[in-house]
Design a protein around this motif. Structure first.
Motif, mmCIF file in Angstrom:
data_model
loop_
_atom_site.group_PDB
_atom_site.id
_atom_site.type_symbol
_atom_site.label_atom_id
_atom_site.label_comp_id
_atom_site.label_asym_id
_atom_site.label_seq_id
_atom_site.Cartn_x
_atom_site.Cartn_y
_atom_site.Cartn_z
ATOM 1 N N UNK A 1 87.804 32.586 88.791
ATOM 2 C CA UNK A 1 87.478 31.432 87.982
ATOM 3 C C UNK A 1 89.009 31.325 86.990
ATOM 4 N N UNK A 2 89.194 29.958 87.261
ATOM 5 C CA UNK A 2 90.527 29.576 86.897
ATOM 6 C C UNK A 2 90.854 29.891 85.018
ATOM 7 N N UNK A 3 89.680 29.814 84.450
ATOM 8 C CA UNK A 3 90.125 29.802 82.974
ATOM 9 C C UNK A 3 89.979 31.256 82.422
ATOM 10 N N UNK A 4 88.823 31.919 83.136
ATOM 11 C CA UNK A 4 88.701 33.274 82.779
ATOM 12 C C UNK A 4 88.383 34.061 83.805
ATOM 13 N N UNK B 1 92.494 37.206 74.833
ATOM 14 C CA UNK B 1 92.661 35.791 74.907
ATOM 15 C C UNK B 1 93.666 35.349 75.722
ATOM 16 N N UNK B 2 94.591 35.966 76.239
ATOM 17 C CA UNK B 2 95.690 35.484 76.799
ATOM 18 C C UNK B 2 95.880 35.725 78.380
ATOM 19 N N UNK C 1 95.512 33.877 80.998
ATOM 20 C CA UNK C 1 95.930 32.883 81.659
ATOM 21 C C UNK C 1 97.073 32.052 80.752
ATOM 22 N N UNK C 2 97.489 32.532 79.762
ATOM 23 C CA UNK C 2 98.388 31.711 78.964
ATOM 24 C C UNK C 2 99.844 31.872 79.666
#
Lengths: 280, 667, 149
Positions: A162-165, A184-185, A187-188
């Motif tokens: 999954x690209x966001x998570x 929270x980071x 994929x930052x």
């Protein structure tokens, strides 16, 4: 079994320990790794800013070499190289006219059939199935799995996680006995290639990442990209200055974590090469 | 000898911009049998139709080809015109020069050539048309309404008030639908239940309405005016005749911790339950999946306490067969569960909730009795963030369309929050504010100006939890893409509206079409928004596309009018485009050899066995016979018949063969 | 010599593909002019011998298109068409007709863009395959030798 490898520039230079750990782990699981001969730069971030054809031709040459050298499947440990190679293969398969142009440029036969694996996919496919019996020292730590920007993107091309998570590294680490944290980071951006030209920006971006991981009690950050590793590890001095706080949690490659869990020698995994001392 | 008239329409410039209409008409005039061929600006206009009628009389035409738009658009218009001109309406065919030619090709010789070809096929076809007469069928003056939300309720009441019988089925234990879950409604802020529940009661008490709750459509056969519907009444495990709705069973049920669907999981209900206090009918159902008796085989507390012995544990689903003449589908919409939005942390953080959950928090009948308290710890959130467009207008999430109602309900939510939590701070992240509707824009302005809701134009990239706060990271695009970070106590996602999970399956049972998002397809996007392509079946409300309450209600009333129109006739006329088995003189009687392969192919059981007997009653031959009342004209039997004895009017072998040959031989 | 313009005939059902092609028009999506649409009530009505006859009369390519499985306006006509298609493929093979000349597809009333796509792909394929001449020879032979001789 034989698996090709495209190391790319980082794995031969600043991230030698990544190469060492990949090879050590592969050996432990009886995977023969064959380096693609005469490989060239993937183009990284520079090529596609200059010319689309060049940005396609460089990775295409690498893939053509792999084909010609009889490799059906290659592993690309660097997330940036992986993104370039997969992107090129996808683009050329979609656009035959580009393909013929590129084939002409590289002067080699190119079919576009080589299987391209990133490090997590390689581990999932060849290592995870046999891992349980090999674990001698469960990696019982709280970990922050950091995916960075390129490992799972773009989704349409890579069709991986999954690209966001993303979850794949977390799942993998759980299998080693670790406790991945929810943070929270994942994929930052770490600042990537700006590390030389705009170090302050990198310190800020990477600083936020390291701080959140530390605040949530992570004992180590796990990465799958040499670029992420340099920024989070090598730039720790700047990071700590930015955060005004001394954070000394180490940054490990996935393969290093596996190596430790299956009891490989620390030196063979290159742990001594890190800037932030690895004490877990 | 055929005397065919060809009428080529310019459709303003819609056709003539790319097709040389004059050339088409000229070429057609040279075809054998064509005695009249003209082109005209607007064939469907009154003068255009007069042109056709006049030519039929003057030139004594035996067939007409109108080369214009799609027959799906204007075939009825031109057939009617022919009829008025004294020609059998089925002697008229249309060549589709607009949708299939001028609109899809560039101007040029090839396009005109194609137009000429298409006209030629229809000339060849119409030469072989036979005059036909419409079939009359009776009408069952009972309507079936599927779905008991506001649209289904409105359409049922309207049809019933016209004096017709209505059968209303609802899959849940109570009617009311999504509207019954809402707190207040935009743009007037009147209480949703206060305006809805009287209507629900009216439905239950209306002498013309039969209400089946906890019931779904099992199957549907038949056609306009004459449908047979099978309804599955799911077992409630309660004898509805004996139950008085006293509610003793629901208060004594020991299994109390089942997440309530009505409260969107924010409250609990027992295993035997009525979804909400104002439910209609006020009869509980036993949820067999969670009931201790059905799981472990013992308990039966409800049976013991029931004063009227209404609990029936071994009740079975009941299939009811009803005859209806028209159907209104009003099954509403679903809400996309935001777990496909992991970056917003729904499911991971209890204080990230959906808009519908916020409705329940804000509702006086909700789990917090209308106080805005966050689910995690029951605290009143001091800072709240609303994310409009959570999924909608986002191609990457598979929902490129606008869910339409979110802008308005988000403004309402923010407003309700500001009214209920004094000193609270609310921020709305939005892409655009779409407030087109009577008093809608004014409503949003009121939220911004009077209730000081902060509107930030930009998307949110991530929501995560840190030190007990939800960090909302977004961007303000009106301030030059400046990053915005808000520490919120609660986040509300305006999640996309989607088609109901069972929509596709229902469409297949009804034989109606649906679009790529599984919303039911209307017959024409502008002029037939309520009818489906299947005669006698209408759609109302959000099952066709996301709609708000006023739109759903007006559409529902529209559907009721369509049904009432249908029921105002004692007989319906149907197009006679049905199958026929040929007959000829003795001793053959028909080329049909009686293999009855057609019978097995027919999806409508429309093929019967006809016995041909001599005077003494001795059987000479058994042949197939089509029941014109049942045949729908699909023609599957035609392709099956080995002796070519069965044919379909309007698409006969002769017509279709010559149509295709006309294309190839002079191509 | 001018470029070869394939003759493609599309046999489509009234409820899905015909309506889908109407939508292509309403959406103004352009496609190749080579196709001629013949409307049937349902793909179940399509007599595949007509397809064979079309080849004999010189068609270069054929499209058969109806409603998606389970979406048939008449419940099951498209399934019958699909079953027949399976048999018909074998027959084509036997007759020496390249089955790439026949495109069998599902296009719903909502798939305007797909219809344009189906037509364009078919026309491109047929352009590559070139004009269909073989069966015409056979047909001519039969006409001359069998009917007159």
């Amino acid at each position: 079994m034989v698996l090709g490898i495209y190391p790319g520039c980082s794995l031969k230079g600043s991230s030698r320990e990544y190469t060492e750990s990949v090879l050590a782990v592969a050996k432990a699981f009886d995977i023969e790794i064959k380096e693609i001969l005469d490989w060239n730069c993937c183009g990284a971030t520079a090529a596609h800013n200059l010319s689309k054809e060049l940005a396609l031709a460089l990775p295409a040459r690498i893939l053509a070499l792999a084909e010609n050298q009889g490799l059906d499947e290659i592993v690309v440990p660097c997330a940036a190289c992986y993104s370039r190679l997969s992107g090129t293969q996808h683009e050329l398969n979609q656009h035959p006219e580009l393909k013929s142009k590129v084939v002409e440029a590289i002067g080699m036969e190119y079919k576009g059939t080589v299987g391209i694996l990133n490090i997590v996919q390689m581990i999932d496919k060849y290592i995870t199935p046999n891992i349980e019996s090999k674990i001698v020292k469960p990696f019982d730590h709280k970990l922050a799995c950091y995916y960075g920007c390129l490992l799972v993107r773009p989704k349409e091309v890579l069709k991986f996680d999954r690209e966001e998570d993303p979850q794949s590294m977390d799942t993998l680490m759980s299998k080693l006995g670790a406790k991945p944290i929810d943070w929270a980071f994942k994929t930052e951006c770490c600042g990537a290639g700006l590390t030389m030209s705009r170090t302050k920006t990198v310190a800020r971006l990477s600083g936020e990442i390291v701080k959140d991981a530390a605040d949530r009690g992570a004992e180590a950050i796990i990465v799958a990209c040499p670029m992420c590793h340099s920024n989070l590890d090598m730039r720790r001095k700047e990071i700590n200055e930015y955060n005004d706080q001394k954070i000394n949690i180490p940054v490990l490659y996935t393969t290093q974590a596996i190596g430790l869990a299956i009891g490989l020698d620390r030196e063979s995994l290159g742990l001594q090469r890190h800037f932030v001392k690895v004490e877990i | 000898m055929s005397r065919i008239g060809v009428f080529v329409c310019h459709c303003g410039e819609n056709i003539s911009a790319t097709v040389n209409c004059q050339k088409v008409a000229e070429t057609a005039s040279g075809y054998e049998g064509v005695v009249h061929s003209v082109d005209y600006k607007y064939m469907c206009s009154d003068p255009g139709q007069t042109l056709i009628k006049q030519a039929i009389k003057d030139k004594n035409l035996t067939g007409v080809v109108v080369a214009a738009c799609s027959p799906r658009m204007h075939e009825p218009t031109f057939r009617k015109a022919c009829n008025e001109g004294g020609l059998n309406p089925f002697m008229c065919e249309m060549a589709n020069l607009r949708e299939h030619c001028s609109w899809v090709h560039d101007k040029g010789d090839l396009t005109t050539e194609k137009a000429i070809d298409v006209v030629r096929t229809q000339v060849e076809k119409v030469k072989r048309n036979q005059p036909l007469t419409d079939i009359k069928v009776p009408v069952t003056k009972t309507a079936l309404v599927i779905g008991g939300g506001i649209a289904g309720i409105q359409t049922s009441l309207d049809i019933a008030n016209c004096g017709h019988k209505v059968i209303l089925i609802e899959k849940d234990p109570s009617i009311g639908g999504h509207m019954s879950q809402l707190s207040e409604t935009f743009p007037t802020l009147d209480c949703s239940q206060c305006i809805l529940t009287p209507r629900m009661v009216e439905v239950a008490q209306h002498p013309n309405i039969t209400l089946y709750t906890y019931a779904e459509l099992e199957s549907l056969d038949g056609f306009i005016g004459n449908f047979t519907a099978k309804i599955r009444k799911k077992a409630k495990s309660i004898d509805e005749k004996l139950c008085t709705g006293c509610g003793l069973c629901t208060t004594k049920c020991p299994t109390k911790k089942i997440p309530s669907e009505f409260n969107e999981g924010l409250g609990f209900r027992p295993a035997v339950y009525v979804p909400f206090p104002q439910a209609v009918p006020n009869i509980p159902v036993i949820d067999r999946i969670n009931c201790t008796y059905y799981i472990k085989g013992k308990c039966k507390v409800c049976e013991k306490v029931c004063p009227t012995k209404a609990i029936v544990f071994d009740q079975e689903d009941e299939i009811i067969e009803v005859a209806v003449g028209a159907i209104v589908v009003a099954t509403g919409f679903g809400i996309k569960q935001p777990d496909f939005f992991p970056e917003y942390g729904y499911g991971k953080y209890p204080d990230v909730i959906t808009g519908m959950q916020f409705e329940r928090l804000a509702s006086a009948s909700g789990p917090t009795f209308g106080e805005i308290k966050r689910p995690s710890d029951g605290q009143v959130p001091k800072k709240i963030v609303f994310i409009a467009c959570a999924g909608s207008r986002d191609e990457a999430k598979g929902i490129p369309y606008c869910s339409k109602i979110c802008c308005m309900y988000t403004a309402k939510h923010a407003m309700l929050y500001q009214h209920k939590v004094h000193g609270g701070e609310s921020t709305v992240f939005y892409m655009d504010i779409r407030a087109a509707g009577k008093n809608y824009e004014e409503f949003v302005r009121r939220a911004i100006e009077e209730d000081t809701v902060k509107y930030v134009r930009g998307r949110v990239s991530r929501v995560y939890e840190k030190n007990g706060k939800l960090i909302v990271k977004g961007v303000d695009t009106l301030l030059g893409a400046m990053p915005v970070e808000i520490e919120a106590d609660m986040v509300v996602l305006a999640t996309a509206g989607v088609a109901n999970p069972g929509a596709e399956e229902l469409a297949q049972k009804l034989h109606i079409s649906y679009d790529g998002y599984k919303f039911f397809a209307e017959s024409h996007p502008k002029l037939k928004p309520i009818e489906t392509n299947t005669g006698g079946i209408m759609v109302a409300g959000a099952c066709q596309s996301i709609r708000d309450i006023p739109e759903s209600v007006s559409m529902a009333s529209g559907a009721a009018v369509k049904v009432a129109c249908l029921f105002s006739q004692n007989e319906l006329t149907r197009e006679p485009l049905i199958a026929v088995v040929n007959r000829c003189a003795a001793p053959l009687y028909s080329t049909c050899v009686g293999c009855f392969l057609c019978q097995s192919a027919c999806p409508y059981q429309a093929i019967e066995r006809e016995e041909i007997k001599d005077r003494s009653g001795k059987l000479i031959k058994s042949i197939a016979k089509v029941n014109p009342g049942l045949c729908q004209g699909c023609g599957t039997c035609v392709a099956f018949c080995r002796s070519r004895s069965i044919d379909i009017q309007g698409y006969t072998h002769d017509q279709v063969y010559n149509e295709v040959m006309a294309l190839l031989n002079e191509y | 010599m001018s470029e070869f313009e394939p003759k493609v005939v599309a046999f489509v059902c009234n409820w899905c593909t015909y309506a889908g092609a109407d939508l292509t028009g309403t959406s103004r999506i352009k496609y190749a002019t080579n196709v001629r649409i013949v409307r049937f009530p349902c793909t179940g009505r399509i007599d595949y011998m007509l397809l064979m006859k079309s080849f004999a009369e010189g068609v270069d390519g054929i499209i058969v298109s109806g409603c998606h499985p389970n979406d048939c306006h008449y419940t099951s006509g498209n399934f019958q068409a699909r079953r027949r298609w399976i048999v018909f493929r074998n027959l084509c093979d036997f007759m020496g007709i390249d089955i790439r000349r026949i495109q069998f597809s599902w296009v719903s009333a909502a798939e305007g863009a797909k219809w344009a796509d189906v037509v364009n792909t078919t026309v491109t394929t047929i352009r590559e395959l070139g004009p269909y001449t073989d069966y015409k020879k056979v047909a001519n032979y039969f006409e001359k030798e069998v009917s007159h001789g």
